[in-house]
Design an enzyme around this catalytic site. Sequence first.
Site, PDB file in Angstrom:
ATOM      1  N   LYS A   1       0.832  -1.203   0.000  1.00 26.53           N
ATOM      2  CA  LYS A   1       0.000   0.000   0.000  1.00 26.53           C
ATOM      3  C   LYS A   1       0.871   1.260   0.000  1.00 26.53           C
ATOM      4  CE  LYS A   1      -4.249  -1.696   0.377  1.00 26.53           C
ATOM      5  NZ  LYS A   1      -3.972  -3.060  -0.042  1.00 26.53           N
ATOM      6  N   CYS A   2       0.270   2.351  -0.484  1.00 30.31           N
ATOM      7  CA  CYS A   2       0.943   3.647  -0.557  1.00 30.31           C
ATOM      8  C   CYS A   2       1.552   4.024   0.788  1.00 30.31           C
ATOM      9  CB  CYS A   2      -0.071   4.707  -0.981  1.00 30.31           C
ATOM     10  SG  CYS A   2       0.559   6.380  -0.936  1.00 30.31           S
ATOM     11  N   PRO A   3       2.783   4.529   0.865  1.00 29.14           N
ATOM     12  CA  PRO A   3       3.687   4.890  -0.232  1.00 29.14           C
ATOM     13  C   PRO A   3       4.727   3.810  -0.559  1.00 29.14           C
ATOM     14  CG  PRO A   3       4.479   5.845   1.803  1.00 29.14           C
ATOM     15  CD  PRO A   3       3.328   4.958   2.169  1.00 29.14           C
TER      16      PRO A   3
END
Lengths: 194, 80
Positions: free
Chosen positions: B15-17
């Site tokens: 998942k981001c980042p």
Amino acid sequence: MKQEISSQIIDTEKKIKQLEIELFMLKEKIEEFQKQDNVAIICFSGEWDKLFASFSIANGALGLGKEVHMFFTFWGATAMRDKNGKSSKRKSLSQKALGKILPANINATPLSKMNFGGFGKLLMKKEMKKQNIDDLQTLMKQAHDLGAHFHCCDTSLQLLGFDCDELLEKDKTDWCGVSSFLSIALQSKVTLFI
Amino acid sequence: MENIEDIELDCRGMKCPRPIIELAKAKRNASPGSIINIIADDLAFESDVKAWCQTTGNKIIDFNKEENIVKVSIEICEVS
């Protein structure tokens, strides 16, 4: 007549040279300004979700190749606390009490909303694990490994009674005041207060 | 002699980042001219990878999106 013209030419040449020097200096200043694209983050809150946002943004900026400076002040200073750190300094009664009440480390910080005595945070952490979202300590370590600069507000630490022996990464953290952080922020294109 | 190579990155499930961090780490060790093939399923990845390339001066040479899975090939244009 000829003499007049030649003196005028010399004058014009002098002016052109001066203009060239000024242009060169301007170009250098522009280049210097373009280089100043650091990201500065002021971590004021000692709450888990806000620290999570700070470190997520820091990681994103580091990924983009930017220089990142994080300034931990007031409640944010608790993020740098080491659970196993022992202080050798004599503390006042109120400093001792603050030390007991404040979170022992970054993982012990509460949510700013819906904490419900830690139950809300527990649920959130469980959901994050399920969705494979990095937890706060991983983000902090990653930011550090990627070269983020950590600065700790000296006054906040003294107020809360934290000794430098009680902090994480104490050798790599810079102890500074407002002015030294501002000099960094002035060289940054983005400054965030979280 | 510079070492031009293809680098494969599988960032599915991240998942981001995180995918961008992995991409930035891979770029650090890559020589100009190298290709990074990255695959990710994070919803923010499509816009993030485009922004990353624009900011860091690298080039997207192939872009492919099937449902939520994004496959991108990036040519490294400069040394970090």
